[in-house]
Design an enzyme around this catalytic site. Structure first.
Site, PDB file in Angstrom:
ATOM      1  N   CYS A   1      20.257   4.609 -13.853  1.00 21.86           N
ATOM      2  CA  CYS A   1      20.389   3.988 -15.179  1.00 21.86           C
ATOM      3  C   CYS A   1      19.537   2.734 -15.317  1.00 21.86           C
ATOM      4  O   CYS A   1      19.504   2.125 -16.376  1.00 21.86           O
ATOM      5  CB  CYS A   1      21.850   3.689 -15.519  1.00 21.86           C
ATOM      6  SG  CYS A   1      22.560   2.323 -14.591  1.00 21.86           S
TER       7      CYS A   1
ATOM      8  N   ASN B   1     -12.165 -13.825  -2.438  1.00 19.77           N
ATOM      9  CA  ASN B   1     -11.639 -12.838  -1.488  1.00 19.77           C
ATOM     10  C   ASN B   1     -12.607 -12.807  -0.304  1.00 19.77           C
ATOM     11  O   ASN B   1     -13.817 -12.724  -0.511  1.00 19.77           O
ATOM     12  CB  ASN B   1     -11.593 -11.451  -2.176  1.00 19.77           C
ATOM     13  CG  ASN B   1     -10.792 -10.421  -1.391  1.00 19.77           C
ATOM     14  OD1 ASN B   1     -10.871 -10.359  -0.165  1.00 19.77           O
ATOM     15  ND2 ASN B   1     -10.032  -9.604  -2.103  1.00 19.77           N
TER      16      ASN B   1
ATOM     17  N   GLU C   1     -13.229 -10.434   1.541  1.00 19.32           N
ATOM     18  CA  GLU C   1     -13.878  -9.113   1.569  1.00 19.32           C
ATOM     19  C   GLU C   1     -14.291  -8.733   0.144  1.00 19.32           C
ATOM     20  O   GLU C   1     -13.557  -8.993  -0.803  1.00 19.32           O
ATOM     21  CB  GLU C   1     -12.894  -8.036   2.055  1.00 19.32           C
ATOM     22  CG  GLU C   1     -12.217  -8.323   3.384  1.00 19.32           C
ATOM     23  CD  GLU C   1     -13.179  -8.220   4.552  1.00 19.32           C
ATOM     24  OE1 GLU C   1     -14.183  -7.472   4.423  1.00 19.32           O
ATOM     25  OE2 GLU C   1     -12.934  -8.891   5.564  1.00 19.32           O
TER      26      GLU C   1
ATOM     27  N   HIS D   1       4.686  -6.449 -10.872  1.00 18.10           N
ATOM     28  CA  HIS D   1       5.301  -5.394 -10.046  1.00 18.10           C
ATOM     29  C   HIS D   1       6.737  -5.697  -9.637  1.00 18.10           C
ATOM     30  O   HIS D   1       7.236  -5.094  -8.690  1.00 18.10           O
ATOM     31  CB  HIS D   1       4.423  -5.132  -8.804  1.00 18.10           C
ATOM     32  CG  HIS D   1       3.084  -4.520  -9.137  1.00 18.10           C
ATOM     33  ND1 HIS D   1       2.002  -4.554  -8.288  1.00 18.10           N
ATOM     34  CD2 HIS D   1       2.659  -3.863 -10.251  1.00 18.10           C
ATOM     35  CE1 HIS D   1       0.966  -3.936  -8.844  1.00 18.10           C
ATOM     36  NE2 HIS D   1       1.340  -3.520 -10.050  1.00 18.10           N
TER      37      HIS D   1
ATOM     38  N   CYS E   1      19.454   0.147 -10.282  1.00 14.91           N
ATOM     39  CA  CYS E   1      19.976   1.496 -10.072  1.00 14.91           C
ATOM     40  C   CYS E   1      18.852   2.515 -10.296  1.00 14.91           C
ATOM     41  O   CYS E   1      18.115   2.415 -11.272  1.00 14.91           O
ATOM     42  CB  CYS E   1      21.123   1.733 -11.056  1.00 14.91           C
ATOM     43  SG  CYS E   1      21.656   3.439 -11.138  1.00 14.91           S
TER      44      CYS E   1
HETATM   45  C1  BJW Z   1      -7.388 -12.528   1.062  1.00 15.71           C
HETATM   46  C2  BJW Z   1      -6.938 -13.266   2.118  1.00 15.71           C
HETATM   47  C3  BJW Z   1      -6.954 -14.624   1.933  1.00 15.71           C
HETATM   48  C4  BJW Z   1      -6.774 -11.270   2.724  1.00 15.71           C
HETATM   49  N1  BJW Z   1      -7.394 -15.137   0.793  1.00 15.71           N
HETATM   50  N2  BJW Z   1      -7.831 -13.054  -0.071  1.00 15.71           N
HETATM   51  C5  BJW Z   1      -6.567   4.351 -12.951  1.00 15.71           C
HETATM   52  C6  BJW Z   1      -7.408   4.849 -11.977  1.00 15.71           C
HETATM   53  C7  BJW Z   1      -6.897   5.405 -10.808  1.00 15.71           C
HETATM   54  C8  BJW Z   1      -5.519   5.458 -10.575  1.00 15.71           C
HETATM   55  C9  BJW Z   1      -4.688   4.957 -11.538  1.00 15.71           C
HETATM   56  C10 BJW Z   1      -5.208   4.418 -12.696  1.00 15.71           C
HETATM   57  N3  BJW Z   1      -4.159   3.999 -13.461  1.00 15.71           N
HETATM   58  C11 BJW Z   1      -3.011   4.247 -12.784  1.00 15.71           C
HETATM   59  C12 BJW Z   1      -3.299   4.859 -11.618  1.00 15.71           C
HETATM   60  C13 BJW Z   1      -2.301   5.289 -10.585  1.00 15.71           C
HETATM   61  C14 BJW Z   1      -1.832   4.154  -9.670  1.00 15.71           C
HETATM   62  C15 BJW Z   1      -3.036   3.550  -8.980  1.00 15.71           C
HETATM   63  O1  BJW Z   1      -3.538   2.519  -9.348  1.00 15.71           O
HETATM   64  N4  BJW Z   1      -3.493   4.188  -7.915  1.00 15.71           N
HETATM   65  C16 BJW Z   1      -4.668   3.724  -7.140  1.00 15.71           C
HETATM   66  C17 BJW Z   1      -4.229   3.248  -5.767  1.00 15.71           C
HETATM   67  C18 BJW Z   1      -5.660   4.836  -7.048  1.00 15.71           C
HETATM   68  N5  BJW Z   1      -1.089   3.152 -10.418  1.00 15.71           N
HETATM   69  C19 BJW Z   1       0.198   3.305 -10.717  1.00 15.71           C
HETATM   70  O2  BJW Z   1       0.824   4.288 -10.371  1.00 15.71           O
HETATM   71  C20 BJW Z   1       0.870   2.200 -11.512  1.00 15.71           C
HETATM   72  N6  BJW Z   1       1.604   2.748 -12.597  1.00 15.71           N
HETATM   73  C21 BJW Z   1       1.007   3.321 -13.638  1.00 15.71           C
HETATM   74  O3  BJW Z   1      -0.204   3.370 -13.760  1.00 15.71           O
HETATM   75  O4  BJW Z   1       1.882   3.824 -14.573  1.00 15.71           O
HETATM   76  C22 BJW Z   1       1.353   4.663 -15.608  1.00 15.71           C
HETATM   77  C23 BJW Z   1       1.465   6.088 -15.130  1.00 15.71           C
HETATM   78  C24 BJW Z   1       2.695   6.568 -14.801  1.00 15.71           C
HETATM   79  C25 BJW Z   1       2.812   7.880 -14.384  1.00 15.71           C
HETATM   80  C26 BJW Z   1       1.680   8.676 -14.268  1.00 15.71           C
HETATM   81  C27 BJW Z   1       0.433   8.149 -14.573  1.00 15.71           C
HETATM   82  C28 BJW Z   1       0.327   6.834 -15.021  1.00 15.71           C
HETATM   83  C29 BJW Z   1       1.886   1.453 -10.682  1.00 15.71           C
HETATM   84  C30 BJW Z   1       1.282   0.736  -9.516  1.00 15.71           C
HETATM   85  C31 BJW Z   1       2.394   0.072  -8.695  1.00 15.71           C
HETATM   86  C32 BJW Z   1       1.865  -0.547  -7.414  1.00 15.71           C
HETATM   87  N7  BJW Z   1       2.988  -0.943  -6.613  1.00 15.71           N
HETATM   88  C33 BJW Z   1       2.745  -1.669  -5.378  1.00 15.71           C
HETATM   89  C34 BJW Z   1       4.116  -1.897  -4.690  1.00 15.71           C
HETATM   90  C35 BJW Z   1       4.911  -2.969  -5.436  1.00 15.71           C
HETATM   91  C36 BJW Z   1       6.213  -3.251  -4.811  1.00 15.71           C
HETATM   92  C37 BJW Z   1       6.101  -3.765  -3.410  1.00 15.71           C
HETATM   93  O5  BJW Z   1       5.407  -4.772  -3.145  1.00 15.71           O
HETATM   94  O6  BJW Z   1       6.739  -3.170  -2.554  1.00 15.71           O
HETATM   95  O7  BJW Z   1       2.123  -2.924  -5.660  1.00 15.71           O
HETATM   96  S1  BJW Z   1       1.589  -0.898  -4.246  1.00 15.71           S
HETATM   97  C38 BJW Z   1       0.831  -2.381  -3.713  1.00 15.71           C
HETATM   98  O8  BJW Z   1      -0.550  -2.463  -4.185  1.00 15.71           O
HETATM   99  C39 BJW Z   1       1.584  -3.497  -4.441  1.00 15.71           C
HETATM  100  C40 BJW Z   1       0.478  -4.455  -4.765  1.00 15.71           C
HETATM  101  O9  BJW Z   1       0.886  -5.340  -5.788  1.00 15.71           O
HETATM  102  C41 BJW Z   1      -0.648  -3.542  -5.120  1.00 15.71           C
HETATM  103  C42 BJW Z   1      -2.007  -4.186  -5.039  1.00 15.71           C
HETATM  104  O10 BJW Z   1      -2.293  -4.602  -3.751  1.00 15.71           O
HETATM  105  P1  BJW Z   1      -3.058  -5.981  -3.523  1.00 15.71           P
HETATM  106  O11 BJW Z   1      -2.210  -7.102  -3.953  1.00 15.71           O
HETATM  107  O12 BJW Z   1      -4.403  -5.903  -4.096  1.00 15.71           O
HETATM  108  O13 BJW Z   1      -3.089  -6.033  -1.917  1.00 15.71           O
HETATM  109  P2  BJW Z   1      -4.118  -5.372  -0.897  1.00 15.71           P
HETATM  110  O14 BJW Z   1      -3.486  -5.378   0.436  1.00 15.71           O
HETATM  111  O15 BJW Z   1      -4.629  -4.095  -1.393  1.00 15.71           O
HETATM  112  O16 BJW Z   1      -5.360  -6.384  -0.905  1.00 15.71           O
HETATM  113  C43 BJW Z   1      -5.251  -7.691  -0.373  1.00 15.71           C
HETATM  114  C44 BJW Z   1      -6.595  -8.354  -0.560  1.00 15.71           C
HETATM  115  O17 BJW Z   1      -6.474  -9.698  -0.117  1.00 15.71           O
HETATM  116  C45 BJW Z   1      -7.731  -7.718   0.259  1.00 15.71           C
HETATM  117  O18 BJW Z   1      -8.837  -7.468  -0.589  1.00 15.71           O
HETATM  118  C46 BJW Z   1      -8.088  -8.787   1.294  1.00 15.71           C
HETATM  119  O19 BJW Z   1      -9.482  -8.834   1.601  1.00 15.71           O
HETATM  120  C47 BJW Z   1      -7.654 -10.031   0.577  1.00 15.71           C
HETATM  121  N8  BJW Z   1      -7.288 -11.131   1.448  1.00 15.71           N
HETATM  122  N9  BJW Z   1      -6.566 -12.352   3.141  1.00 15.71           N
HETATM  123  C48 BJW Z   1      -7.822 -14.266  -0.205  1.00 15.71           C
HETATM  124  N10 BJW Z   1      -6.537 -15.423   2.943  1.00 15.71           N
HETATM  125 ZN    ZN Z   2      23.423   3.168 -12.663  1.00 14.38          ZN
END
Ligand code: BJW
Ligand code: ZN
Length: 247
Positions: free
Chosen positions: A127, A211, A213, A116, A124
């Site tokens: 571009c 995890n 949870e 990510h 930008c």
């Molecule tokens: C502990 C702990 C400890 C606590 N020890 N554990 C298929 C099905 C449904 C939807 C889609 C699909 N394919 C694509 C989609 C759409 C979408 C998506 O997935 N949506 C769902 C939410 C429904 N995906 C996209 O849009 C992606 N692009 C894409 O598919 O392109 C193709 C396309 C384009 C156009 C149209 C259609 C398709 C892009 C996804 C980009 C996600 N970006 C972010 C922001 C990144 C930048 C930033 O950081 O600012 O990425 S969102 C955010 O979520 C971030 C993370 O990397 C990501 C995942 O979160 P993560 O890391 O899992 O964190 P949490 O908070 O959710 O969980 C933390 C966990 O830790 C918890 O479980 C706790 O219990 C645990 N924990 N303490 C161990 N001590």
């Molecule tokens: Zn530019």
């Protein structure tokens, strides 16, 4: 459970790991979902999108400035360091992260597949050129691209945006050839990242989830460890060291 993972590590040559925000939680980086997942009143899904940036770039930059500040002040935790140790125990080891905080690299992991992007880079909006702008952006005076005049945004992947094709292809290759796959600290709801452990399992990997949870992945994982990664992973490494030198 520890002994089952120790046996798997000793018997496998290839391993891939997917990490999410949870691995950095014990360093003090807020996760996205759950109790800590709100910044002001916003969810990540409301800020990490191009439409949010177009309609309100100031609030999006305020959020990234806040996160850059936190990330610049924190250090890797024992979970990050334990993965550096684990890496040495396999012929092939891939560390795939959804995190943009650079903490795996700070711990010493060299080849990190960042799905990510990285919070310290900007690009930008028009571009896509990467820009060497300052990391503290004034939300009321967002700099523009020197080539095309487009606005500057963080070089990260937002919802609805494609991941870099080469990066996601490599991640799937590594998942598909892994005999052992660890999903660590991710809620496993954001795709395509959340499809990696499923692909690994379908290709024959043994799937471990760490995890505190349960997640949608838990029911397909071969072994689920309900623990914090910063506590469990160092225990695993310590046990592996004991097994390596029984006296
Ligand atoms: C502990 C702990 C400890 C606590 N020890 N554990 C298929 C099905 C449904 C939807 C889609 C699909 N394919 C694509 C989609 C759409 C979408 C998506 O997935 N949506 C769902 C939410 C429904 N995906 C996209 O849009 C992606 N692009 C894409 O598919 O392109 C193709 C396309 C384009 C156009 C149209 C259609 C398709 C892009 C996804 C980009 C996600 N970006 C972010 C922001 C990144 C930048 C930033 O950081 O600012 O990425 S969102 C955010 O979520 C971030 C993370 O990397 C990501 C995942 O979160 P993560 O890391 O899992 O964190 P949490 O908070 O959710 O969980 C933390 C966990 O830790 C918890 O479980 C706790 O219990 C645990 N924990 N303490 C161990 N001590
Ligand atoms: Zn530019």
């Amino acid at each position: 459970m520890l002994d089952e993972i120790v046996a798997a590590v000793r018997n496998c040559r290839t391993c891939a790991v997917l990490t999410g925000a949870g691995i950095s939680a014990e360093s003090g980086v807020p996760t996205f979902r759950g109790d800590e997942g709100l910044w002001k009143k916003f969810r990540a899904e409301e800020l990490a999108t191009m439409s949010a940036f177009i309609s309100n770039p100031e609030i999006v930059w305020e959020w990234y400035n806040w996160r850059r500040q936190i990330i610049s002040e924190v250090k890797p935790n024992p979970g990050h360091y334990a993965l550096c140790d684990l890496e040495k125990r396999f012929e092939s080891f891939s560390l795939i992260t959804q995190n943009i905080d650079g903490l795996h690299q700070a711990a010493g992991s060299e080849d990190v597949i960042e799905l990510h992007g990285n919070i310290y880079r900007n690009k930008c909006v028009d571009c896509d050129r990467q820009c060497d702008t300052e990391t503290e952006i004034d939300p009321d005076n967002i700099p523009s691209c020197s080539e095309c005049g487009g606005g500057i945004r963080p070089d990260v992947v937002w919802f609805g945006e494609m991941l870099d094709g080469r990066i996601i292809s490599r991640a799937f290759e590594e998942a598909n050839r892994a005999q052992l796959f660890f999903s660590i600290g991710t809620s496993a709801v954001v795709h395509p990242a959340a499809s990696l452990p499923i692909a690994a399992k379908q290709s024959g990997a043994t799937l471990f989830e760490i995890n505190p949870e349960a997640t949608p992945l838990t029911e397909i994982a071969d072994h689920y460890v309900a623990a914090r990664s910063g506590e469990f992973l160092p225990q695993l490494v310590a046990r592996l060291n004991e097994v390596a030198s029984p006296d």
